[in-house]
Write an enzyme that holds these catalytic residues in place. Sequence first.
Site, PDB file in Angstrom:
ATOM      1  N   PRO A   2       0.835  -1.205   0.000  1.00  0.00           N
ATOM      2  CA  PRO A   2       0.000   0.000   0.000  1.00  0.00           C
ATOM      3  C   PRO A   2       0.869   1.254   0.000  1.00  0.00           C
ATOM      4  CG  PRO A   2      -0.805  -1.585   1.599  1.00  0.00           C
ATOM      5  CD  PRO A   2       0.517  -2.098   1.113  1.00  0.00           C
ATOM      6  N   GLU A   3       0.604   2.157  -0.932  1.00  0.00           N
ATOM      7  CA  GLU A   3       1.358   3.400  -1.013  1.00  0.00           C
ATOM      8  C   GLU A   3       0.458   4.547  -0.578  1.00  0.00           C
ATOM      9  OE1 GLU A   3       3.288   3.693  -4.814  1.00  0.00           O
ATOM     10  OE2 GLU A   3       4.190   1.714  -4.632  1.00  0.00           O
ATOM     11  N   HIS A  94      -5.521 -14.226   9.242  1.00  0.00           N
ATOM     12  CA  HIS A  94      -4.629 -13.060   9.212  1.00  0.00           C
ATOM     13  C   HIS A  94      -5.279 -11.802   9.770  1.00  0.00           C
ATOM     14  CE1 HIS A  94      -1.771 -15.448   7.037  1.00  0.00           C
ATOM     15  NE2 HIS A  94      -2.570 -15.600   6.012  1.00  0.00           N
ATOM     16  N   ARG A 113       1.339 -10.731   5.826  1.00  0.00           N
ATOM     17  CA  ARG A 113       2.800 -10.832   5.971  1.00  0.00           C
ATOM     18  C   ARG A 113       3.309 -10.306   7.304  1.00  0.00           C
ATOM     19  NH1 ARG A 113       5.170  -9.175  -0.023  1.00  0.00           N
ATOM     20  NH2 ARG A 113       3.677 -10.384  -1.257  1.00  0.00           N
ATOM     21  N   ARG A 155      22.931  15.576  -6.303  1.00  0.00           N
ATOM     22  CA  ARG A 155      22.587  14.175  -6.169  1.00  0.00           C
ATOM     23  C   ARG A 155      22.818  13.422  -7.483  1.00  0.00           C
ATOM     24  NH1 ARG A 155      19.443  13.341  -1.579  1.00  0.00           N
ATOM     25  NH2 ARG A 155      19.715  11.140  -2.105  1.00  0.00           N
TER      26      ARG A 155
END
Length: 274
Positions: A2-3, A94, A113, A155
Amino acid sequence: MPELPEVETTRQGIAPHIVGRKVKQLVVRNASLRWPIPSDLATQIEGQTLRSIDRRGKYLLLNFAHGTALWHLGMSGSLRVLQGSGVQEPPAIHDHVDVIFSGNVAVRFTDPRRFGALLWTREPIGKHQLINHLGPEPLTDAFDAAYLYARSRTRKTAIKTFIMDSKIVVGVGNIYANEALFAAGIRPGKAAASLTKARAELLVSEIKKVLQKAITQGGTTLRDFTGGDGKPGYFAQQLAVYGRGGKLCRVCAGQLTETRLGNRSTVYCRVCQS
């Protein structure tokens, strides 16, 4: 994983159901997540009213009068609202945590997980060790072209890796970095320092657009993600490059190139991106 759009979608989905309600019971079936759930968390929140839910990066912040619960969905986690008789729904293997609120409403945390987290802090949230290093939110005015250009000057790292660094800007995960760079016409492997002011402005604009569009569509469902209502996100149907390596570019009809960058799948168009 999930972002930001998935986490924001979850926040928007669960907030109307539980903000302003009192926590009646915390049910922890498995405390062994990425970090152990504090043994005194029930003592901290039971009987307390949830004042608001904020988001910082990928953390959901459940605000109470005397502290904040930090909730992270990890790699495969999701939160689902249960109401009425659904609160008594038997948990699956879960389903590790239920937070039961007044009015017969509950939020259930599912995390196959177990890379998620549920923590507690009394200190100002901006000082917490998981929060204090984070860059600006991408959908705020603090993230603009001048900021991105200034931070990129020395960078040498790839621009895709650079914008995925949460110290630079939070929440631009792999899916959305691929998509924003394609929309901006920038190759993912180019050095961040090569970014011009004009391209920095375009990239910031496209990052904001792709994240906002994903939030509107309820996030991107690739494996496990569902929103707070248990429904999948639909932004995956609009992906231009991510997950489409070897397929035809939707703009020029050339073949999309897939490679690994920073150990993450990276897809781009050799024609449209330079």
